[in-house]
Design a protein around this motif. Structure first.
Motif, PDB file in Angstrom:
ATOM      1  N   VAL A  29     -34.003  26.995  25.242  1.00  0.00           N
ATOM      2  CA  VAL A  29     -33.813  25.415  25.435  1.00  0.00           C
ATOM      3  C   VAL A  29     -35.085  25.114  26.390  1.00  0.00           C
ATOM      4  CG1 VAL A  29     -32.317  23.873  26.756  1.00  0.00           C
ATOM      5  CG2 VAL A  29     -31.361  25.551  25.102  1.00  0.00           C
ATOM      6  N   GLY A  30     -35.515  25.794  27.065  1.00  0.00           N
ATOM      7  CA  GLY A  30     -36.426  25.413  28.224  1.00  0.00           C
ATOM      8  C   GLY A  30     -38.001  25.927  27.679  1.00  0.00           C
ATOM      9  N   SER A  88     -41.488  34.401  16.302  1.00  0.00           N
ATOM     10  CA  SER A  88     -41.995  35.040  17.543  1.00  0.00           C
ATOM     11  C   SER A  88     -40.975  35.788  18.430  1.00  0.00           C
ATOM     12  CB  SER A  88     -42.553  34.010  18.749  1.00  0.00           C
ATOM     13  OG  SER A  88     -41.548  32.965  18.779  1.00  0.00           O
ATOM     14  N   LEU A  89     -39.477  35.458  18.071  1.00  0.00           N
ATOM     15  CA  LEU A  89     -38.592  36.426  18.598  1.00  0.00           C
ATOM     16  C   LEU A  89     -37.963  37.294  17.643  1.00  0.00           C
ATOM     17  CD1 LEU A  89     -36.485  32.971  19.615  1.00  0.00           C
ATOM     18  CD2 LEU A  89     -38.421  34.393  20.973  1.00  0.00           C
ATOM     19  N   THR A  90     -38.507  37.651  16.361  1.00  0.00           N
ATOM     20  CA  THR A  90     -37.909  38.297  15.632  1.00  0.00           C
ATOM     21  C   THR A  90     -38.374  39.688  15.893  1.00  0.00           C
ATOM     22  OG1 THR A  90     -37.906  36.723  13.778  1.00  0.00           O
ATOM     23  CG2 THR A  90     -37.610  38.979  13.238  1.00  0.00           C
ATOM     24  N   GLY A  91     -39.604  39.802  16.467  1.00  0.00           N
ATOM     25  CA  GLY A  91     -40.245  41.331  16.796  1.00  0.00           C
ATOM     26  C   GLY A  91     -39.323  41.769  17.881  1.00  0.00           C
ATOM     27  N   PHE A 124     -29.289  35.659  26.236  1.00  0.00           N
ATOM     28  CA  PHE A 124     -30.215  35.399  27.057  1.00  0.00           C
ATOM     29  C   PHE A 124     -31.322  34.572  26.428  1.00  0.00           C
ATOM     30  CE2 PHE A 124     -28.718  38.998  29.912  1.00  0.00           C
ATOM     31  CZ  PHE A 124     -28.576  38.452  30.995  1.00  0.00           C
ATOM     32  N   ARG A 125     -31.357  34.861  25.347  1.00  0.00           N
ATOM     33  CA  ARG A 125     -32.550  33.925  24.730  1.00  0.00           C
ATOM     34  C   ARG A 125     -32.173  32.561  24.421  1.00  0.00           C
ATOM     35  NH1 ARG A 125     -35.992  37.328  21.275  1.00  0.00           N
ATOM     36  NH2 ARG A 125     -36.826  38.625  22.738  1.00  0.00           N
ATOM     37  N   ALA A 184     -33.296  25.378  18.952  1.00  0.00           N
ATOM     38  CA  ALA A 184     -33.162  26.564  19.432  1.00  0.00           C
ATOM     39  C   ALA A 184     -32.102  27.428  18.732  1.00  0.00           C
ATOM     40  CB  ALA A 184     -32.904  26.424  20.871  1.00  0.00           C
ATOM     41  N   ILE A 185     -30.901  26.647  18.387  1.00  0.00           N
ATOM     42  CA  ILE A 185     -30.122  27.465  17.726  1.00  0.00           C
ATOM     43  C   ILE A 185     -30.521  28.040  16.248  1.00  0.00           C
ATOM     44  CG2 ILE A 185     -27.617  27.265  16.550  1.00  0.00           C
ATOM     45  CD1 ILE A 185     -26.880  25.713  18.940  1.00  0.00           C
ATOM     46  N   ALA A 186     -31.204  27.007  15.693  1.00  0.00           N
ATOM     47  CA  ALA A 186     -31.701  27.414  14.347  1.00  0.00           C
ATOM     48  C   ALA A 186     -32.678  28.456  14.186  1.00  0.00           C
ATOM     49  CB  ALA A 186     -32.374  26.147  13.791  1.00  0.00           C
ATOM     50  N   ALA A 187     -33.584  28.458  15.390  1.00  0.00           N
ATOM     51  CA  ALA A 187     -34.661  29.629  15.630  1.00  0.00           C
ATOM     52  C   ALA A 187     -33.953  30.928  16.117  1.00  0.00           C
ATOM     53  CB  ALA A 187     -35.453  29.297  16.577  1.00  0.00           C
TER      54      ALA A 187
END
Length: 319
Positions: free
Chosen positions: A256-257, A196-199, A250-251, A106-109
């Motif tokens: 994590v889940g 998928s989060l970059t956008g 918030f991300r 999660a941290i890397a992403a």
């Protein structure tokens, strides 16, 4: 400030209690109970009903719903999360053994998506209306709409099977424990999850940067004859990043889940993969605790973000 923090804590506690009740109620409404899941329907058909009733009585399953709920809640407060129905291992041991892998992914992403999304968002804002702005906007929309499992499978085929640059899956090879040894396994799932989060980060950064560039202090800085790069990156960028920081806060708990798909595609041994295995195996105590842990992480992150926002903007405390 102390009053504001106290008020937020007083709101957080009943929210957590309500969530625990809803999770337990949801599991309660499912057909069957712990005995039927432990024994299985085929084996239960060969066991006398009296024996099954004795087993339910010994486990406290015949007690009223509220008594069982408060017993479960009291165990959580004591640090007793129960045992897995499928393996018999303490749930706390399962959660804490899987959690580091999920946090690492999660941290890397999050770092990948935050850095790339912020840079692309600022470039898009500075080049507003240009071809580059339109290309980045379309690319961000594609990144938001592209299914993670599809992107992950395509990445495996290209970079692992065809080019052979990165491992297909897993977290590490046997006998390797250092982070640098795990890094090749981390790159591909982190990029797929982060893409998928970059956008979303890019859109937030672009809109915030455009809003910041229209502020009066930016016009004042320009009127003083400051270089354009200093106006944009020293004055505008610092203000524009505040909403992005809140978004990133918030991300992380949501990641994590929410890494179930990526962990399954890349066989990453984290919480998401364990949650999916628990659902498949109808391991209800483990499902409840992972769900509770995930939701609690989101609420606690929301509390911390509220405090951080109040420190940055005093108007939040007054409201």
């Amino acid at each position: 400030m102390h009053t504001y923090i106290t008020r937020r804590i007083l709101i957080l506690i009943p929210m957590l209690l309500v969530i625990t009740f809803l999770i337990y109620l949801g599991i309660e409404l499912m057909p069957g109970d712990a005995v039927s899941f432990m024994i299985g329907p085929e084996a239960a058909a060969n066991i006398p009903i009296e024996r099954l009733d004795e087993l339910r009585e010994s486990l406290g399953l015949n007690d009223p719903f509220l008594i069982r709920y408060f017993r479960w809640l009291g165990g959580i407060f004591k640090g007793d999360f129960g045992y897995s129905l499928s393996s018999g291992v303490p749930i706390s041991q399962i959660v804490f053994s899987r959690l580091p892998a999920t946090i690492e992914l999660a941290i890397a992403a999050l770092l990948f998506s935050t850095l790339l999304g912020s840079i692309l968002g600022i470039i898009s804002a500075l080049k507003k209306g240009s071809i580059l702005d339109n290309v980045l906007t379309v690319a961000g929309m594609i990144g938001l709409s592209l299914p993670q499992f599809f992107f992950g499978l395509v990445a495996i085929v290209i970079f692992s099977l065809n080019l052979g640059w990165l491992p297909v899956g897993g977290r590490m090879m046997p006998g390797y424990e250092k982070f640098l040894d795990r890094l090749p396994h981390l790159i591909l799932p982190a990029i797929v999850l982060g893409s998928s989060l970059t956008g979303g980060v890019m859109r937030y950064a672009r809109n915030s940067m455009l809003e910041s560039l229209n502020k009066d202090f930016i016009k004042t800085a320009r009127s003083k004859g400051l270089p354009e790069w200093r106006v944009n990156f020293i004055h505008g960028f610092r203000v524009a990043m505040t909403p992005v920081v809140v978004l990133v806060g918030f991300r992380l708990p949501m990641l994590v889940g929410g890494t179930v798909v990526i962990e399954e595609v890349f066989q990453w041994p984290g919480m998401g993969k364990e949650f999916l295995s628990a659902v498949r195996g109808q391991d209800l105590p483990l499902v409840m605790m992972i769900a509770l842990f995930t939701v609690s992480a989101v609420l606690i992150a929301s509390f911390l973000i509220d405090i951080l926002t109040a420190l940055i903007d005093p108007r939040v405390r007054l409201e």
